[in-house]
Scaffold this motif. Structure first.
Motif, PDB file in Angstrom:
ATOM      1  N   ARG A 174      61.079  95.950 -12.688  1.00 25.20           N
ATOM      2  CA  ARG A 174      59.674  96.610 -14.086  1.00 25.20           C
ATOM      3  C   ARG A 174      59.922  98.001 -13.712  1.00 25.20           C
ATOM      4  O   ARG A 174      59.063  97.918 -12.537  1.00 25.20           O
ATOM      5  CB  ARG A 174      58.484  95.615 -13.725  1.00 25.20           C
ATOM      6  N   TYR A 175      59.573  98.663 -14.731  1.00 25.64           N
ATOM      7  CA  TYR A 175      59.505  99.887 -14.656  1.00 25.64           C
ATOM      8  C   TYR A 175      58.088  99.981 -15.117  1.00 25.64           C
ATOM      9  O   TYR A 175      58.161 100.093 -16.126  1.00 25.64           O
ATOM     10  CB  TYR A 175      60.578 100.843 -15.703  1.00 25.64           C
ATOM     11  N   LYS A 176      57.411 101.187 -14.181  1.00 25.35           N
ATOM     12  CA  LYS A 176      56.147 101.458 -15.617  1.00 25.35           C
ATOM     13  C   LYS A 176      56.832 102.584 -15.905  1.00 25.35           C
ATOM     14  O   LYS A 176      56.532 103.401 -16.977  1.00 25.35           O
ATOM     15  CB  LYS A 176      54.986 101.216 -14.623  1.00 25.35           C
ATOM     16  N   THR A 177      57.523 103.103 -14.755  1.00 23.11           N
ATOM     17  CA  THR A 177      58.453 105.237 -15.532  1.00 23.11           C
ATOM     18  C   THR A 177      59.365 104.574 -14.349  1.00 23.11           C
ATOM     19  O   THR A 177      59.764 103.428 -14.180  1.00 23.11           O
ATOM     20  CB  THR A 177      57.527 105.986 -15.049  1.00 23.11           C
ATOM     21  N   VAL A 178      60.281 105.876 -14.373  1.00 19.23           N
ATOM     22  CA  VAL A 178      61.524 105.507 -14.332  1.00 19.23           C
ATOM     23  C   VAL A 178      61.364 105.856 -12.660  1.00 19.23           C
ATOM     24  O   VAL A 178      62.273 105.256 -11.479  1.00 19.23           O
ATOM     25  CB  VAL A 178      62.415 106.471 -14.230  1.00 19.23           C
ATOM     26  N   ASN A 179      59.995 105.970 -12.089  1.00 18.62           N
ATOM     27  CA  ASN A 179      59.874 106.791 -10.996  1.00 18.62           C
ATOM     28  C   ASN A 179      58.479 105.551 -10.058  1.00 18.62           C
ATOM     29  O   ASN A 179      58.153 105.905  -9.173  1.00 18.62           O
ATOM     30  CB  ASN A 179      59.330 107.907 -10.764  1.00 18.62           C
ATOM     31  N   ASP A 180      58.292 104.536 -11.164  1.00 17.42           N
ATOM     32  CA  ASP A 180      57.868 104.081 -10.584  1.00 17.42           C
ATOM     33  C   ASP A 180      57.553 102.291 -10.838  1.00 17.42           C
ATOM     34  O   ASP A 180      58.272 101.834 -12.373  1.00 17.42           O
ATOM     35  CB  ASP A 180      55.954 103.829 -10.806  1.00 17.42           C
ATOM     36  N   TYR A 181      58.179 101.736 -10.062  1.00 17.78           N
ATOM     37  CA  TYR A 181      59.206  99.867 -10.470  1.00 17.78           C
ATOM     38  C   TYR A 181      59.453  98.717  -9.112  1.00 17.78           C
ATOM     39  O   TYR A 181      59.027  99.541  -7.741  1.00 17.78           O
ATOM     40  CB  TYR A 181      60.624 100.993 -10.628  1.00 17.78           C
ATOM     41  N   LYS A 189      65.984  90.683  -1.612  1.00 17.82           N
ATOM     42  CA  LYS A 189      65.602  92.624  -1.255  1.00 17.82           C
ATOM     43  C   LYS A 189      64.514  92.837  -2.272  1.00 17.82           C
ATOM     44  O   LYS A 189      64.680  92.832  -3.079  1.00 17.82           O
ATOM     45  CB  LYS A 189      66.909  93.116  -0.992  1.00 17.82           C
ATOM     46  N   ILE A 190      63.360  93.401  -1.736  1.00 13.07           N
ATOM     47  CA  ILE A 190      62.300  93.777  -2.714  1.00 13.07           C
ATOM     48  C   ILE A 190      62.143  95.449  -2.746  1.00 13.07           C
ATOM     49  O   ILE A 190      62.710  96.262  -1.991  1.00 13.07           O
ATOM     50  CB  ILE A 190      61.023  93.865  -2.314  1.00 13.07           C
ATOM     51  N   LYS A 191      62.790  96.117  -3.685  1.00 19.79           N
ATOM     52  CA  LYS A 191      62.619  97.659  -3.416  1.00 19.79           C
ATOM     53  C   LYS A 191      61.967  97.543  -4.215  1.00 19.79           C
ATOM     54  O   LYS A 191      61.287  97.722  -5.628  1.00 19.79           O
ATOM     55  CB  LYS A 191      64.073  97.827  -4.517  1.00 19.79           C
ATOM     56  N   VAL A 192      60.981  99.792  -3.720  1.00 17.43           N
ATOM     57  CA  VAL A 192      60.007  99.606  -4.563  1.00 17.43           C
ATOM     58  C   VAL A 192      59.980 101.702  -4.540  1.00 17.43           C
ATOM     59  O   VAL A 192      60.192 101.591  -3.988  1.00 17.43           O
ATOM     60  CB  VAL A 192      58.454  99.144  -4.089  1.00 17.43           C
ATOM     61  N   LYS A 193      58.845 101.332  -5.874  1.00 13.89           N
ATOM     62  CA  LYS A 193      58.981 103.697  -5.887  1.00 13.89           C
ATOM     63  C   LYS A 193      57.571 103.749  -6.069  1.00 13.89           C
ATOM     64  O   LYS A 193      57.913 103.002  -6.751  1.00 13.89           O
ATOM     65  CB  LYS A 193      60.121 103.707  -6.566  1.00 13.89           C
ATOM     66  N   GLY A 194      57.161 105.224  -5.770  1.00 14.67           N
ATOM     67  CA  GLY A 194      56.363 105.684  -6.386  1.00 14.67           C
ATOM     68  C   GLY A 194      54.656 104.442  -6.841  1.00 14.67           C
ATOM     69  O   GLY A 194      54.923 104.106  -5.307  1.00 14.67           O
ATOM     70  N   GLU A 195      53.868 104.107  -7.799  1.00 19.95           N
ATOM     71  CA  GLU A 195      52.970 102.644  -7.576  1.00 19.95           C
ATOM     72  C   GLU A 195      53.574 102.102  -6.758  1.00 19.95           C
ATOM     73  O   GLU A 195      52.685 101.001  -6.771  1.00 19.95           O
ATOM     74  CB  GLU A 195      52.619 103.136  -9.021  1.00 19.95           C
ATOM     75  N   PHE A 196      54.065 101.523  -6.844  1.00 20.40           N
ATOM     76  CA  PHE A 196      54.773 100.036  -6.662  1.00 20.40           C
ATOM     77  C   PHE A 196      54.534  99.839  -4.756  1.00 20.40           C
ATOM     78  O   PHE A 196      55.462  99.179  -3.891  1.00 20.40           O
ATOM     79  CB  PHE A 196      55.804  99.786  -7.020  1.00 20.40           C
TER      80      PHE A 196
END
Length: 329
Positions: A174-181, A189-196
């Protein structure tokens, strides 16, 4: 399907807004990243000032050691060498570094973008749908039964540019943006970036971590955000910290405060303000709600937390995907 790609000096990436992709019985979501993209390009094409080419011998050795450590799950060695390798390519763009190589580092970045564009071309020619790019890899929709065909496409790129890809598969991303998912692999396995991001990181702001924690529990375990937030007992995950420039004075409930303050959203708190020297007007530091400052470890868990603020914030993130989700069939 068309995708929108942004090309920049730091790399290329696709443009996303509140998109959800789910694997199913007919198609799967694959993620394919180049193994050490910038270090590999530096080694393969010698993107460095010709006067210091001998540096590449040491660099290549450290790159081999890092790949070996990663394969052997030697986390500390892997992460340390990753930092060394990535910081080296960063120094190639640093005016004050003896490694400064402005032309070569631009060539390195452009080459990386062109390689991924070649991957997009090959995927299109073979009817594989690319849904995302981000600097060193891609997410691609692979029909069940065509996995080997896709791997052959990857091998074409690997052989052409002397690179190696590593792959994983997602149950969902699920992408909010390319750098927030937030993504869940088939091995859970859970992968997160940015706001997540839901765990503290030294170089991040770590604001209100309870919100991404609740979102993560909702998407991975189907736990209502109210349950997660109302039962959580680590007060620091409800907190945010703001550091204010010394040109301002900071006020909370009519009392001057220090420049750096940690606080949580409170049903009984006051607003946090700042006032610039020579000015009479107050400016909000956090305008969404009243807060309580908590710069010291509390003896007891606070009873005035505004749980609805956090619940509403988590729900707002989840609603983004309920409105504009893309599901594979």
């Amino acid at each position: 399907e068309r995708i929108k790609i942004s090309f920049g000096s730091g790399g290329l990436h696709t443009v996303h807004k509140n998109e959800e992709y789910l694997s199913n019985s007919k198609e799967g979501v694959w993620t394919s990243d180049v193994e050490s993209l910038y270090p590999s390009l530096l080694e393969n094409y010698k993107f460095i000032n010709p006067k210091i080419h001998e540096v590449l011998d040491i660099y290549s050795q450290k790159k081999k050691e890092r790949i070996e450590a990663k394969r052997n799950k030697q986390t500390v060695i892997n992460e340390t060498l990753k930092l060394v390798l990535n910081s080296t390519t960063g120094l190639l763009d640093n005016t004050y570094s003896w490694l400064y190589s402005p032309g070569p580092i631009m060539g390195l970045r452009l080459t990386g973008q062109l390689i991924l564009t070649r991957l997009l071309e090959e995927c299109n020619l073979n009817s594989f749908s690319v849904i995302s790019f981000n600097t060193d890899g891609a997410e691609v929709i692979i029909p069940i039964g065509r996995e080997n065909e896709y791997l052959q496409v990857i091998k074409t790129i690997e052989d052409e540019f002397n690179l190696r890809f590593e792959h994983d598969q997602y149950k969902s991303i699920r992408y909010k943006t390319v750098n927030d998912y937030i993504a869940i692999t088939t091995s859970n396995k859970i992968k997160v970036k940015g706001e997540f991001l839901y765990e503290k990181e030294i170089d991040k702001s770590n604001e209100f971590l309870i919100i991404p924690i609740a979102v993560k529990e909702y998407f991975t375990n189907n736990i209502p955000v109210e349950t997660t937030i109302n039962n959580h007992k680590n007060i620091f995950n409800f907190c945010c910290a703001k550091k204010i420039d010394k040109k301002y004075k900071v006020y909370h409930m009519e009392k001057q405060q220090q420049q750096l303050n940690r606080f949580y959203v409170s049903k009984k708190g006051g607003y946090l303000y700042k006032k610039k020297e020579g000015k009479n007007t107050l400016e909000h530091v956090f305008k969404e709600s009243g807060i309580q400052i908590i710069n010291n470890i509390p003896e007891k868990f606070p009873k005035d937390i505004d749980y609805q603020f956090y619940i509403k914030s988590a729900r707002n993130i989840i609603k983004l995907f309920e409105k504009e989700q893309i599901s594979l069939f």
